[in-house]
Scaffold this motif. Sequence first.
Motif, PDB file in Angstrom:
ATOM      1  N   LYS A 360       0.799  -1.230   0.000  1.00 45.91           N
ATOM      2  CA  LYS A 360       0.000   0.000   0.000  1.00 45.91           C
ATOM      3  C   LYS A 360       0.831   1.280   0.000  1.00 45.91           C
ATOM      4  N   PRO A 361       1.825   1.439   0.869  1.00 41.81           N
ATOM      5  CA  PRO A 361       2.570   2.707   0.846  1.00 41.81           C
ATOM      6  C   PRO A 361       3.187   2.999  -0.524  1.00 41.81           C
ATOM      7  N   LEU A 364       0.412   3.866  -3.123  1.00 47.06           N
ATOM      8  CA  LEU A 364      -0.090   5.231  -2.972  1.00 47.06           C
ATOM      9  C   LEU A 364       0.933   6.242  -3.479  1.00 47.06           C
ATOM     10  N   ARG A 365       2.221   5.986  -3.181  1.00 46.91           N
ATOM     11  CA  ARG A 365       3.261   6.896  -3.696  1.00 46.91           C
ATOM     12  C   ARG A 365       3.248   6.910  -5.219  1.00 46.91           C
ATOM     13  N   GLU A 405      -7.966   9.082   1.637  1.00 40.69           N
ATOM     14  CA  GLU A 405      -6.821   8.680   0.816  1.00 40.69           C
ATOM     15  C   GLU A 405      -7.201   8.642  -0.660  1.00 40.69           C
TER      16      GLU A 405
END
Length: 562
Positions: A360-361, A364-365, A405
């Motif tokens: 996920k991180p 998202l980046r 988000e």
Amino acid sequence: MEKRWAEMPLGTQRSIERRLLSGRRKWTGETSVEFKQRSASATLSRIHYLHLKGVSFSFDIDRVTEELRKRDPDWREEWAPSAAFSVGMRTRWVATDTESAELGDKPLGQVLEYAAKISGRSPDRFFVERDPFRGLCETKPVRAFSALALAAKSNWYPTAEWQTFFSEEKRKDDTVRFVLLIIGRLNAFPETFVREFLRSITGWLLKVHMRLLPDYRPAVDRLWMRLVSVLRDRPDSGDTTIVRKARPEWATEALNAPVGELAQFLLADPEINKARGGMGLPHGWKAKCDELLSLPADNRRHALTILCHNLVWLFSIDEEWVTVALLPAIAREDDDADAFWAGFFWGAKLPQESLFIKLKPALLRLTHRNSETRRRHTEILAGIVLAAWGRKHTGNDTQWIADEELTALLVDADDDFRAQLLWYLKNWIEAPDSNWSETALRLLGQVWPKQIAVKTPRVSAALAELAFAQKERFPLFVQLVLPFVVPIDQDYINLPIHEHREDDLIDKYPEATLSLLHAVLTENVRQWPYGLSELLDRIGKADPKLLTDDRLIRLNRIRASS
């Protein structure tokens, strides 16, 4: 022309000579290499045809022939008698004749040279390319290989013949005994041979894997060690056959590179195909993967791409190894990360919850970043983001991607991403037994960003199409999308103009249709979708009261002024 040559004025003869030597023009779609070879062949055939007919040229035909043969070394003088002057008559596909009977009674030491001698085109069958050695590889592979092995004793390794032998599709049907014989010879050949034919060997190994695994693993391991050693010592031997134009197309390159084929060979191993969730991958298998992943530069990335194409499956079997061996690549923003994402998005699968948490991180980046990687994978990335937003974590009510988000992602993304996400939403709503209609109401009512930068003609068209696809919920969706749409000044939108069903939206919901059209149509009627005039007439017929509505009056006025 040959009959009138002697009677022609000298100036006419010289003019014809210049035209003959200059050759034809380059055809559309023909490469420079093809043009040079084909035009040289045509010129050679024509001047030699005329020379045989008694035409006496002012130029030195031997010197011209020598020069033109540099562009087409395969041209033969015996083709000249059948040369045709009409290009149209000689434009057709070249067939391949692989008949190899003539090689059957030749001594083994003469097979390769004689095959080369009778290969190519003949004067009586100009549009047939003879390739008898290919036929021998297909019908009598042991004899073909024996001829190659005999030549190897004299340190002669003919490139075309070895490539033909390895690439023949019937290699996958060879007996185990023959395959093991080939492996034994490959292990005995010098390193220069392995380096030159590495791509052919790895492609062949991928063909015959069903013959070798799992029963003959030791033989495979010996060849494996040899191939990896060459790749480690000479990284350039693992170059892909794909010509790189700008940024790498890692998936395409990996499929056409030796390391990519070795990675595919590992994934075809029946031992891991028996593995089930949580069992763990075999230690020997992981060691081979680690060897490929430790190779220098692009070789490592080719392995990474192929393995990440199967990331979801591999993670389900051995979470610990995938976390250590593959996932670190996404911590960076370099070619390794690009190769990882190329494989992952090529797989086009929503990760399981535990894998998504780890990804996920970086996901998202990537979505926030205005990069070539994001643009290249927008189609799959948008689907994964939307699907993850629509899911909740096991044991609690929190979403994989929270509302705020997703809002932030949509603001930072481009029109391609936003339009693609809306395309997925529209299609998932239409799927049988789907609950995405309710989810879409929440997306539009609570999550979709209100920033002006997001209100573009292309996104407005996608929102309008989403609303038009909602049947009885059409009026509700119209109310939700109206705050987010702007006039569409390009041909982005596909309206249900020609639909005349019993449940037709325009006839059932004329006021909602008018509201949406009034919001998205510009003052320039030339920018309206084709057939919109008919749609406006249907609105007035469906609800005559709307004929006095300011919105319909405005649209009719624009239409009338065109």
